[in-house]
Design a protein around this motif. Structure first.
Motif, mmCIF file in Angstrom:
data_model
loop_
_atom_site.group_PDB
_atom_site.id
_atom_site.type_symbol
_atom_site.label_atom_id
_atom_site.label_comp_id
_atom_site.label_asym_id
_atom_site.label_seq_id
_atom_site.Cartn_x
_atom_site.Cartn_y
_atom_site.Cartn_z
ATOM 1 N N ALA A 363 16.325 -30.314 22.863
ATOM 2 C CA ALA A 363 17.271 -30.466 21.757
ATOM 3 C C ALA A 363 17.641 -29.122 21.137
ATOM 4 N N ASP A 364 16.685 -28.216 21.024
ATOM 5 C CA ASP A 364 16.984 -26.909 20.427
ATOM 6 C C ASP A 364 17.986 -26.137 21.284
ATOM 7 N N VAL A 365 17.829 -26.228 22.606
ATOM 8 C CA VAL A 365 18.760 -25.545 23.510
ATOM 9 C C VAL A 365 20.155 -26.158 23.368
ATOM 10 N N ALA A 366 20.228 -27.480 23.400
ATOM 11 C CA ALA A 366 21.525 -28.156 23.304
ATOM 12 C C ALA A 366 22.172 -27.934 21.943
ATOM 13 N N GLY A 367 21.362 -27.857 20.884
ATOM 14 C CA GLY A 367 21.915 -27.593 19.563
ATOM 15 C C GLY A 367 22.428 -26.173 19.435
ATOM 16 N N THR A 368 21.690 -25.217 19.984
ATOM 17 C CA THR A 368 22.111 -23.826 19.926
ATOM 18 C C THR A 368 23.434 -23.608 20.648
ATOM 19 N N SER A 369 23.578 -24.228 21.812
ATOM 20 C CA SER A 369 24.777 -24.008 22.625
ATOM 21 C C SER A 369 25.994 -24.756 22.097
ATOM 22 N N GLY A 370 25.804 -25.840 21.361
ATOM 23 C CA GLY A 370 26.923 -26.630 20.862
ATOM 24 C C GLY A 370 27.070 -27.974 21.539
ATOM 25 N N ILE A 371 26.164 -28.294 22.472
ATOM 26 C CA ILE A 371 26.236 -29.587 23.160
ATOM 27 C C ILE A 371 25.878 -30.721 22.200
ATOM 28 N N LEU A 372 24.855 -30.520 21.367
ATOM 29 C CA LEU A 372 24.451 -31.517 20.380
ATOM 30 C C LEU A 372 24.920 -31.085 18.998
ATOM 31 N N SER A 373 25.415 -32.022 18.224
ATOM 32 C CA SER A 373 25.789 -31.757 16.842
ATOM 33 C C SER A 373 24.560 -31.860 15.951
ATOM 34 N N SER A 374 24.706 -31.413 14.718
ATOM 35 C CA SER A 374 23.602 -31.526 13.762
ATOM 36 C C SER A 374 23.240 -32.991 13.528
ATOM 37 N N ALA A 375 24.247 -33.847 13.404
ATOM 38 C CA ALA A 375 23.989 -35.270 13.176
ATOM 39 C C ALA A 375 23.247 -35.894 14.352
ATOM 40 N N ALA A 376 23.610 -35.503 15.576
ATOM 41 C CA ALA A 376 22.932 -36.037 16.758
ATOM 42 C C ALA A 376 21.478 -35.593 16.801
ATOM 43 N N MET A 377 21.202 -34.360 16.402
ATOM 44 C CA MET A 377 19.820 -33.878 16.383
ATOM 45 C C MET A 377 18.992 -34.606 15.329
ATOM 46 N N VAL A 378 19.592 -34.840 14.170
ATOM 47 C CA VAL A 378 18.884 -35.584 13.117
ATOM 48 C C VAL A 378 18.585 -37.005 13.585
ATOM 49 N N ASP A 379 19.533 -37.637 14.249
ATOM 50 C CA ASP A 379 19.297 -38.983 14.789
ATOM 51 C C ASP A 379 18.135 -38.983 15.776
ATOM 52 N N LEU A 380 18.084 -37.967 16.637
ATOM 53 C CA LEU A 380 17.026 -37.890 17.632
ATOM 54 C C LEU A 380 15.646 -37.774 16.976
ATOM 55 N N TYR A 381 15.520 -36.869 16.019
ATOM 56 C CA TYR A 381 14.218 -36.700 15.370
ATOM 57 C C TYR A 381 13.879 -37.879 14.453
ATOM 58 N N SER A 382 14.892 -38.567 13.963
ATOM 59 C CA SER A 382 14.627 -39.781 13.180
ATOM 60 C C SER A 382 14.020 -40.868 14.062
ATOM 61 N N GLN A 383 14.538 -41.019 15.287
ATOM 62 C CA GLN A 383 13.945 -41.971 16.227
ATOM 63 C C GLN A 383 12.508 -41.578 16.566
ATOM 64 N N LEU A 384 12.300 -40.295 16.721
ATOM 65 C CA LEU A 384 10.964 -39.804 17.039
ATOM 66 C C LEU A 384 9.996 -40.083 15.898
ATOM 67 N N TYR A 385 10.440 -39.888 14.671
ATOM 68 C CA TYR A 385 9.568 -40.143 13.510
ATOM 69 C C TYR A 385 9.228 -41.628 13.390
ATOM 70 N N ALA A 386 10.176 -42.487 13.777
ATOM 71 C CA ALA A 386 9.959 -43.930 13.630
ATOM 72 C C ALA A 386 9.009 -44.494 14.672
ATOM 73 N N GLN A 387 8.726 -43.749 15.731
ATOM 74 C CA GLN A 387 7.821 -44.239 16.774
ATOM 75 C C GLN A 387 6.365 -44.039 16.364
ATOM 76 N N ASP A 388 5.558 -45.024 16.653
ATOM 77 C CA ASP A 388 4.129 -44.950 16.337
ATOM 78 C C ASP A 388 3.375 -44.263 17.468
ATOM 79 N N GLY A 389 2.350 -43.537 17.102
ATOM 80 C CA GLY A 389 1.459 -42.946 18.093
ATOM 81 C C GLY A 389 1.994 -41.719 18.792
#
Length: 615
Positions: A363-389
């Protein structure tokens, strides 16, 4: 007058040279463009004519009886004799037995040419996925431009962009629904655009572009570019219409593996496994690639066959292996992941088959280059936070991101933002993209002056210029925070104090005072300092920002005729490179100036601010 000027630009292109940010000037135009061959005139359409009267010895025509019935006469003896048939090219029985089903269909003329009904086929007049009303560039932007110039610019863009905002701008231009330049085949124009998108790592957009073209119109070059886009976007089966219908003149291992997979998903499982088994027996190197193809094909129909993937002797990770392993859930050894290229890591960030934790690795690579937007990165880490374990660095970043939003005080939220930045490694700018909206929630205050530069750079990474400008009264003149706001302020008529510029230059500790050079180039390109001040800073910094080259004259002429698409593509040509170390202040000045003059002011300001933040 504008048309005459642009024609002059076309004449200039005959002797021009393309200039990459990272290299010395080289010839911009393809071989042979200095003396282009004339285009052939279209053949006149045949005119309908009346059928000639039957002559003696011709085949009798149907006759009508008195009741209205049509009576078809029997064929003449000459037709029954078969005297005119040529049987010399017929294959032998052994050759027929050795033919694959595809080869036999091709020989008998049974292979389909289209996969879309005639009524649903689409025109090639304009190809793209982003219309002018959806944020795309005008369709006729390149229609009257010299085909040789457009071809040379696109063919010369073979590397990712140094700038995140430059990447976003070029992606928008390439994805727009554009008509081909006059004299250029629309299929060739589409092929060049897809190749550039692939080089940028924008495989999903490239796939969408090739899907806007009927498979029956594909050329071999477009087929190869499309296959690369499908593999890069982890949509291997999506390439099957092109693989099965287009004569790509390929017989390499990758093509045969794709053919086997496509046959399996077309219902010919046994044939696919037999073909792949024979291919495996003939393959000495890269056997793991064929094993992946067997595993993938085995998921279709009744093709249940155990395939063991062994990485012991594998020393490199290719796009095929990376995509296949991720799609099939095969664990890639850490020794290979540690050496994976940034482009492969960005593929992981957009691969839906992977878990959020696995996608976060890229995600950091894709965000740096412009492939992922800020909103898309926040969505990704939000899904990660919601997962248990889930544990590990990515889970810690997700927890810190939540704290950056819901912390009880600004001090606590800024502390969480700092923690996210500090763990970014080589792609720390991607972490600034991630925290952009959290940074915008921090109230402007002189108490946070030490963090103001980072917070403002984070906001501008996502284009939040109006949120950033709120800090204008809280930053020190001559600081990096001041420099970023001086470039990003939407009001282009806002003056900039020479004393603040002097202070910034005096305090600049970057290598070769690159930040100062980028600041002066950006301010000049945005017309925020005059020519006299520019000359003064040129002498102080030891540069000649307004110096001309063939590339600078081309982008300036494209701006003079207000052609956004051509300016965007020429800007992309000049922003290629692995890092901002390959970017020059002269290139930045001409890019920012050209973008401002064609009405792309927001992109110009964001690119200038990014240059100072990352130089």
């Amino acid at each position: 007058m504008k048309s005459a000027w642009l024609i002059g630009g076309a004449a200039l292109a005959l002797t021009s040279a393309m200039v990459w940010a990272q290299e010395a000037p080289v010839d911009l135009l393809p071989p042979g463009f200095d003396d282009p061959a004339p285009s052939p005139s279209p053949a006149p359409a045949p005119q309908p004519s009346r059928a000639p009267a039957p002559t003696q010895g011709s085949t009798p025509q149907p006759t009508a009886t008195q009741s209205g019935e049509i009576v078809q006469p029997l064929p003449v003896e000459a037709a029954r004799s078969g005297a005119n048939l040529d049987l010399s090219d017929l294959p032998t029985l052994q050759e027929l037995e050795d033919m694959s089903t595809d080869e036999l269909d091709e020989f008998l003329g049974l292979k389909p040419k289209f996969d879309i009904p005639p009524a649903a086929r689409r025109s090639m007049e304009r190809v793209g996925v982003l219309g002018a009303g959806e944020g795309g560039l005008p369709s006729a932007s390149l229609e009257k431009q010299p085909a040789g110039l457009v071809r040379a610019v696109l063919a010369g863009t073979t590397q990712p962009m140094v700038s995140r905002w430059g990447h976003i701008l070029l992606r928008r231009a390439l994805a727009s629904r554009l008509a081909a330049p006059e004299g250029m085949d629309p299929v060739e124009f589409a092929t060049l655009r897809v190749k550039v998108l692939n080089a940028m790592g924008e495989y999903v957009v490239a796939r969408a572009l090739v899907q806007d073209i009927d498979t029956g119109n594909y050329s071999p070059a477009l087929t190869n570019a499309a296959v690369e886009a499908y593999i890069g976007s982890a949509d291997v089966v999506g390439a099957c219409p092109a693989v099965q219908l287009v004569q790509a003149n390929r017989d390499d291992t990758e093509w045969q593996m794709l053919a086997g997979i496509c046959n399996a998903y077309a219902g010919e499982t046994t044939r696919a496994q037999n073909d792949l088994r024979r291919l495996l027996n003939r393959t000495q190197d890269d056997r793991i690639d064929v094993l992946f193809a067997q595993r993938f094909a085995g998921a279709a129909g009744r093709g249940r066959r155990a395939v063991t993937i062994e990485w012991d002797d594998i020393n490199s990770l290719t796009p095929w292996r990376f995509t296949m392993a991720n799609t099939l859930g095969e664990t890639i050894p850490d020794k290979l992941l540690d050496r994976a290229s940034p482009q492969l890591l960005s593929i992981a960030a957009i691969t839906p088959a992977l878990t959020p934790a696995q996608r976060a690795a890229g995600a950091d690579v894709a965000g740096t280059s412009g492939i992922l937007s800020s909103a898309a990165m926040v969505d990704l880490y939000s899904q990660l936070y919601a997962q248990d374990g889930v544990a590990g660095p990515a889970a810690q970043t997700a927890s810190s991101l939540r704290e950056a939003y819901v912390g009880t005080s600004p001090v606590q939220r800024i502390g969480a933002i700092r923690d996210i930045w500090s763990s970014g490694g080589d792609y720390s700018y991607g972490r600034m993209v991630l925290t952009a909206y959290a940074a915008a929630r921090i109230p402007p205050s002189s108490d946070f002056s030490e963090d103001a530069g980072g917070l403002i750079a984070s906001m501008l990474a996502a284009g939040l210029d109006r949120d950033a400008v709120r800090w204008s009264g809280e930053v020190d003149g001559g600081s990096q925070a001041w420099a970023l706001l001086a470039l990003a302020a939407p009001n282009s008529s806002t003056g900039v104090s020479s004393g603040d510029i002097d202070s910034f230059i005096d305090d600049d500790s970057s290598s070769g005072q690159r930040k100062s050079r980028m600041l002066v180039a950006g301010l000049a390109g945005l017309d925020k300092i005059g020519e006299g001040a520019l000359d003064q800073y040129d002498g102080r910094l030891g540069v000649n920002i307004t110096a001309e080259s063939r590339w600078t004259r081309m982008i300036d002429q494209a701006a003079a005729v207000n052609n956004r698409a051509l300016v965007a593509m020429l800007a992309g040509l000049g922003m290629q490179g692995a890092s901002w170390d390959r970017m020059t202040a002269r290139h930045l000045y001409h890019i920012v100036s050209a973008l401002r003059r064609v009405g792309l002011d927001a992109e110009a300001r964001m690119i200038a601010a990014e240059a100072v933040a990352r130089a």
